[in-house]
Scaffold this motif. Sequence first.
Motif, PDB file in Angstrom:
ATOM      1  N   GLU A  49      -6.213  27.230 -42.784  1.00  0.00           N
ATOM      2  CA  GLU A  49      -5.785  28.395 -42.359  1.00  0.00           C
ATOM      3  C   GLU A  49      -6.219  28.490 -40.767  1.00  0.00           C
ATOM      4  O   GLU A  49      -5.812  29.031 -39.801  1.00  0.00           O
ATOM      5  CB  GLU A  49      -6.229  29.532 -43.144  1.00  0.00           C
ATOM      6  CG  GLU A  49      -5.951  31.083 -42.638  1.00  0.00           C
ATOM      7  CD  GLU A  49      -6.378  32.118 -43.569  1.00  0.00           C
ATOM      8  OE1 GLU A  49      -5.984  33.109 -43.051  1.00  0.00           O
ATOM      9  OE2 GLU A  49      -6.966  31.714 -44.516  1.00  0.00           O
ATOM     10  N   LYS A  50      -7.485  28.201 -40.550  1.00  0.00           N
ATOM     11  CA  LYS A  50      -8.271  28.213 -39.380  1.00  0.00           C
ATOM     12  C   LYS A  50      -7.583  27.448 -38.225  1.00  0.00           C
ATOM     13  O   LYS A  50      -7.212  27.713 -37.158  1.00  0.00           O
ATOM     14  CB  LYS A  50      -9.706  27.994 -39.463  1.00  0.00           C
ATOM     15  CG  LYS A  50     -10.659  28.179 -38.170  1.00  0.00           C
ATOM     16  CD  LYS A  50     -12.027  27.865 -38.555  1.00  0.00           C
ATOM     17  CE  LYS A  50     -12.673  28.171 -37.164  1.00  0.00           C
ATOM     18  NZ  LYS A  50     -14.354  28.071 -37.530  1.00  0.00           N
ATOM     19  N   SER A  51      -7.564  26.106 -38.774  1.00  0.00           N
ATOM     20  CA  SER A  51      -6.907  25.158 -38.014  1.00  0.00           C
ATOM     21  C   SER A  51      -5.458  25.432 -37.458  1.00  0.00           C
ATOM     22  O   SER A  51      -4.952  24.814 -36.482  1.00  0.00           O
ATOM     23  CB  SER A  51      -6.905  23.630 -38.343  1.00  0.00           C
ATOM     24  OG  SER A  51      -6.227  23.628 -39.600  1.00  0.00           O
ATOM     25  N   SER A  52      -4.641  26.102 -38.374  1.00  0.00           N
ATOM     26  CA  SER A  52      -3.121  26.394 -38.046  1.00  0.00           C
ATOM     27  C   SER A  52      -2.973  27.116 -36.481  1.00  0.00           C
ATOM     28  O   SER A  52      -1.922  27.054 -36.207  1.00  0.00           O
ATOM     29  CB  SER A  52      -2.575  27.202 -39.076  1.00  0.00           C
ATOM     30  OG  SER A  52      -3.006  28.377 -39.202  1.00  0.00           O
ATOM     31  N   ARG A  53      -3.921  27.792 -36.199  1.00  0.00           N
ATOM     32  CA  ARG A  53      -4.012  28.290 -34.904  1.00  0.00           C
ATOM     33  C   ARG A  53      -3.717  27.525 -33.689  1.00  0.00           C
ATOM     34  O   ARG A  53      -3.319  27.772 -32.607  1.00  0.00           O
ATOM     35  CB  ARG A  53      -5.067  29.328 -34.419  1.00  0.00           C
ATOM     36  CG  ARG A  53      -5.115  30.368 -35.773  1.00  0.00           C
ATOM     37  CD  ARG A  53      -6.328  31.149 -35.087  1.00  0.00           C
ATOM     38  NE  ARG A  53      -7.450  30.880 -34.826  1.00  0.00           N
ATOM     39  CZ  ARG A  53      -8.734  30.978 -35.746  1.00  0.00           C
ATOM     40  NH1 ARG A  53      -8.409  31.611 -36.827  1.00  0.00           N
ATOM     41  NH2 ARG A  53      -9.672  30.607 -35.648  1.00  0.00           N
ATOM     42  N   TYR A  54      -3.920  26.172 -34.146  1.00  0.00           N
ATOM     43  CA  TYR A  54      -4.010  25.237 -32.810  1.00  0.00           C
ATOM     44  C   TYR A  54      -2.778  24.352 -33.175  1.00  0.00           C
ATOM     45  O   TYR A  54      -2.940  23.223 -32.457  1.00  0.00           O
ATOM     46  CB  TYR A  54      -5.483  24.148 -32.903  1.00  0.00           C
ATOM     47  CG  TYR A  54      -6.262  25.289 -32.749  1.00  0.00           C
ATOM     48  CD1 TYR A  54      -6.749  25.774 -31.534  1.00  0.00           C
ATOM     49  CD2 TYR A  54      -7.178  25.630 -33.805  1.00  0.00           C
ATOM     50  CE1 TYR A  54      -7.865  26.597 -31.167  1.00  0.00           C
ATOM     51  CE2 TYR A  54      -8.409  26.715 -33.591  1.00  0.00           C
ATOM     52  CZ  TYR A  54      -8.478  27.040 -32.468  1.00  0.00           C
ATOM     53  OH  TYR A  54      -9.678  27.833 -32.131  1.00  0.00           O
ATOM     54  N   TYR A  55      -1.800  24.321 -34.117  1.00  0.00           N
ATOM     55  CA  TYR A  55      -0.730  23.663 -34.382  1.00  0.00           C
ATOM     56  C   TYR A  55       0.064  23.577 -33.157  1.00  0.00           C
ATOM     57  O   TYR A  55       0.579  24.633 -32.364  1.00  0.00           O
ATOM     58  CB  TYR A  55       0.016  24.020 -35.475  1.00  0.00           C
ATOM     59  CG  TYR A  55      -0.514  23.797 -36.765  1.00  0.00           C
ATOM     60  CD1 TYR A  55      -1.735  23.257 -37.211  1.00  0.00           C
ATOM     61  CD2 TYR A  55       0.258  24.312 -37.991  1.00  0.00           C
ATOM     62  CE1 TYR A  55      -2.332  23.250 -38.278  1.00  0.00           C
ATOM     63  CE2 TYR A  55      -0.286  24.122 -39.145  1.00  0.00           C
ATOM     64  CZ  TYR A  55      -1.516  23.494 -39.533  1.00  0.00           C
ATOM     65  OH  TYR A  55      -2.178  23.138 -40.777  1.00  0.00           O
ATOM     66  N   LEU A  56       0.740  22.417 -32.586  1.00  0.00           N
ATOM     67  CA  LEU A  56       1.593  22.362 -31.517  1.00  0.00           C
ATOM     68  C   LEU A  56       3.191  22.011 -32.253  1.00  0.00           C
ATOM     69  O   LEU A  56       3.921  22.089 -31.365  1.00  0.00           O
ATOM     70  CB  LEU A  56       1.185  21.075 -30.660  1.00  0.00           C
ATOM     71  CG  LEU A  56      -0.227  21.308 -29.712  1.00  0.00           C
ATOM     72  CD1 LEU A  56      -0.667  19.931 -29.305  1.00  0.00           C
ATOM     73  CD2 LEU A  56      -0.057  22.487 -29.022  1.00  0.00           C
ATOM     74  N   TYR A  57       3.186  21.830 -33.492  1.00  0.00           N
ATOM     75  CA  TYR A  57       4.288  21.360 -34.049  1.00  0.00           C
ATOM     76  C   TYR A  57       4.640  22.190 -35.368  1.00  0.00           C
ATOM     77  O   TYR A  57       3.544  22.458 -36.001  1.00  0.00           O
ATOM     78  CB  TYR A  57       4.365  19.969 -34.335  1.00  0.00           C
ATOM     79  CG  TYR A  57       3.776  18.975 -33.234  1.00  0.00           C
ATOM     80  CD1 TYR A  57       4.468  18.723 -32.290  1.00  0.00           C
ATOM     81  CD2 TYR A  57       2.324  18.557 -33.289  1.00  0.00           C
ATOM     82  CE1 TYR A  57       4.068  17.799 -31.132  1.00  0.00           C
ATOM     83  CE2 TYR A  57       1.860  18.007 -32.243  1.00  0.00           C
ATOM     84  CZ  TYR A  57       2.635  17.611 -31.168  1.00  0.00           C
ATOM     85  OH  TYR A  57       2.135  16.814 -30.186  1.00  0.00           O
TER      86      TYR A  57
END
Length: 430
Positions: free
Chosen positions: A422-430
């Motif tokens: 959930e936290k890392s999804s803020r940095y998704y590029l795709y």
Amino acid sequence: MGKNKLCSCAVTKKCPRLKKLFSAALCLFLCLGLEARVKTGLEVLRDRDFEILQGLRVGLVTNPSGVDRNLKSTVDIFYESPQVNLVALYAPEHGVRGDKYAGAMVENETDPRTGLPVYSLHGATRKPTAQMLKGVDVVVYDIQDVGVRSYTFISTLGLVMEACAEADIEVVVLDRPNPLGGNKVEGPLVRDGFHSFISQYKIPYIYGLTVGELALMINSEGLNCGQKGNQKPSVCRLTVVPMEGWTRDMLYKDTGLPWVLPSPNIPFCETPQYYASAGIAGEISGLLQIGVGYTLPFQVFAAEWIDADALKAELDSCNLPGVAFRTIWYKPFSGSRAGKLIQGVQYFFTDYQAASLTLVQFYVLQAIAALFPDHLPFTPSTKCGAFDKVCGSDYVRTAFARRHLVSDIKAYWEADAAPFKEKSSRYYLY
């Protein structure tokens, strides 16, 4: 094949035979490589005439996996381009040209093909010094990742970002696919006191990000544990050049890109899956042969004292989702068991999405403890430092060693995955 879709016409919906023919034709179409393919960050940058590098003195961190789809090296592409002023190379583990074996010290040298200085990031220092960065305006990172925390190239990336932040030098990351896909996250975060070059970040063992996305997260969240004490984490000027055509559901085989082994024991695009499933167990000194030094790196668990049939039966009784085992006998080519006939199991992923990659090795350790009590994974004489580091704490070892049951560590092993995703999804590029 990612999200590439072709729609059948109304006729095929009414005629099952035509529908089958359409499906076969679609399969052939995709297998021939005629579908939209992934472009790496390198290829996207080149398509844009290296615009963001023009007029700058460029340093490059790369290795043999830094290639375009025609297998031309990023080093040579940059060196030959009139738009790029390449002035320095930086060598991670195994070296820029891949001529250093696992764990070997890399020395400063001159690249024989270009005459450029090569500064070692896996020798006397793992972080670029001010002298190494002198005369450089931007450092570009282009290495194929494997999606597993213990792989050292992402640690090198963080230390490069830290050094460049201190020197006010921009970092450009050329993004590449995560060969494990972008949806699978497994394993606990690293606990304080257990950060190392093989567990540098407070991230799960399988972290489900591309290297570009991870760089963005490191830069924003301060996960780079190269920083000591209560210092504010360094933030660098960071640019990520995204891929085109990659989606989170893709494994590497879906990308249409050639696989160049990023290190000697990761020869195929599927090997990272097995690395995640056996690499931790491989850190238990002398216990198991896991295929390194044979033709199946990380795809087997074997020893001279194992009864292959008994081990297979025990593992089959665990009913692991998406995993199948077969018996195997072989002689390793190198290592402490070189030339000895050993036996055990080879394993396969029959349903990758359903499988828990990282827990496979713990079920193997559980089976070994039950079947071969004279060969328990952990004894007072077992060297556990590397095992604890790759696990991110000593909790896994100490909890597992009490009864040698996966059930004693499973909740701990899985607890951090969903919050991190959930936290890392803020940095998704795709």
